[in-house]
Design an enzyme around this catalytic site. Structure first.
Site, PDB file in Angstrom:
ATOM      1  N   CYS A 136       0.843  -1.189   0.000  1.00  0.00           N
ATOM      2  CA  CYS A 136       0.000   0.000   0.000  1.00  0.00           C
ATOM      3  C   CYS A 136       0.884   1.247   0.000  1.00  0.00           C
ATOM      4  CB  CYS A 136      -0.887  -0.053   1.238  1.00  0.00           C
ATOM      5  SG  CYS A 136      -1.289   1.521   1.963  1.00  0.00           S
ATOM      6  N   GLU A 137       0.621   2.139  -0.958  1.00  0.00           N
ATOM      7  CA  GLU A 137       1.499   3.304  -1.070  1.00  0.00           C
ATOM      8  C   GLU A 137       1.209   4.364  -0.011  1.00  0.00           C
ATOM      9  OE1 GLU A 137       1.018   4.748  -5.050  1.00  0.00           O
ATOM     10  OE2 GLU A 137      -0.752   5.936  -4.569  1.00  0.00           O
ATOM     11  N   HIS A 138       0.084   4.253   0.669  1.00  0.00           N
ATOM     12  CA  HIS A 138      -0.222   5.222   1.731  1.00  0.00           C
ATOM     13  C   HIS A 138       0.527   4.914   3.024  1.00  0.00           C
ATOM     14  CE1 HIS A 138      -4.265   5.868  -0.476  1.00  0.00           C
ATOM     15  NE2 HIS A 138      -3.336   6.664  -0.950  1.00  0.00           N
ATOM     16  N   HIS A 139       0.744   3.627   3.294  1.00  0.00           N
ATOM     17  CA  HIS A 139       1.350   3.249   4.570  1.00  0.00           C
ATOM     18  C   HIS A 139       2.611   2.402   4.438  1.00  0.00           C
ATOM     19  CE1 HIS A 139      -2.983   3.959   5.404  1.00  0.00           C
ATOM     20  NE2 HIS A 139      -2.483   4.636   6.414  1.00  0.00           N
ATOM     21  N   GLN A 198      -5.075  -0.530  -4.412  1.00  0.00           N
ATOM     22  CA  GLN A 198      -5.734  -1.674  -5.047  1.00  0.00           C
ATOM     23  C   GLN A 198      -6.560  -1.271  -6.273  1.00  0.00           C
ATOM     24  OE1 GLN A 198      -7.695  -4.416  -2.311  1.00  0.00           O
ATOM     25  NE2 GLN A 198      -8.978  -5.180  -3.962  1.00  0.00           N
ATOM     26  N   HIS A 256      -5.717  -5.762   3.747  1.00  0.00           N
ATOM     27  CA  HIS A 256      -4.712  -4.701   3.877  1.00  0.00           C
ATOM     28  C   HIS A 256      -4.174  -4.654   5.305  1.00  0.00           C
ATOM     29  CE1 HIS A 256      -5.540  -2.501  -0.018  1.00  0.00           C
ATOM     30  NE2 HIS A 256      -6.463  -3.440   0.002  1.00  0.00           N
ATOM     31  N   CYS A 260      -2.565  -2.350   6.630  1.00  0.00           N
ATOM     32  CA  CYS A 260      -2.751  -1.030   7.243  1.00  0.00           C
ATOM     33  C   CYS A 260      -4.121  -0.937   7.912  1.00  0.00           C
ATOM     34  CB  CYS A 260      -2.535   0.087   6.226  1.00  0.00           C
ATOM     35  SG  CYS A 260      -3.556  -0.022   4.762  1.00  0.00           S
TER      36      CYS A 260
HETATM   37 ZN   LIG Z   1      -2.708   1.602   3.588  1.00  0.00          ZN
END
Ligand SMILES: [Zn+2]
Length: 172
Positions: free
Chosen positions: A76-79, A117, A145, A147
């Site tokens: 996941c590119e956010h976390h 995703q 996920h 995260c």
């Molecule tokens: Zn995430």
């Protein structure tokens, strides 16, 4: 991508976390992490899309082909935490058919980079429409996920499904 620079910056992060980088268990962690990002988890960022061999559809197979349970592991590119699940690809061959394991390779290519995703699903779909030369393609991805499991809400068991479809599979 510079492994050496990633290694240096990660050392700084570890120092800011008050970790002892002289400890023999930790001292090579920045190096391991840089190698893992560049050579494994994010390896497609510096790789061309692999060549895909297709063969002529001599036998006129023109029903849906369903290829499912494709292992999916991405970040996941956010976390920068993993999301893990599987992908299902359905398509109706046009003039040429693709080697089945190549479908796994397409998923693998787009998974090996920081992702979300929804975009991953669209990228696989667009690439397959291009190489299979048909719009009759559908991608479904279901993943968990980390995260969501390990931080924030910390819920176990939530699964996310994304779909990208066109041609006869498009419900619109
Ligand atoms: Zn995430």
């Amino acid at each position: 991508m510079s492994k050496q620079k990633i290694e240096q910056h990660f050392s700084e992060i570890m120092k800011l976390l008050n970790l002892d980088l002289t400890d023999d268990s930790l001292k090579d962690t920045p190096k391991r992490l840089a190698k893992m990002y560049v050579d494994e988890l994010f390896s497609s960022l510096n790789q061309e899309f692999p060549e895909m061999m297709l063969v002529e559809n001599k036998f006129n197979y023109n029903e849906p082909l369903i290829h499912e349970g494709i292992e999916l592991k991405s970040m996941c590119e956010h976390h920068f935490m993993p999301f893990i699940g599987n992908a299902k690809i359905t398509y109706v061959p046009n003039k040429r058919i693709i080697g089945l394991s190549k479908l796994n390779r397409v998923v693998e290519y787009f998974a090996k980079r920081p992702q979300i995703q929804e975009r991953l699903t669209k990228q696989i779909h667009e690439k397959l429409v291009e190489i299979l030369e048909t719009k009759n393609v559908k991608i479904e991805i279901t993943a968990e996920h980390y995260c969501i499991k390990m931080r924030g809400i910390k819920h176990e068991g939530t699964k996310t499904t994304t779909i990208s479809s066109s041609g006869i599979f498009n419900s619109n």
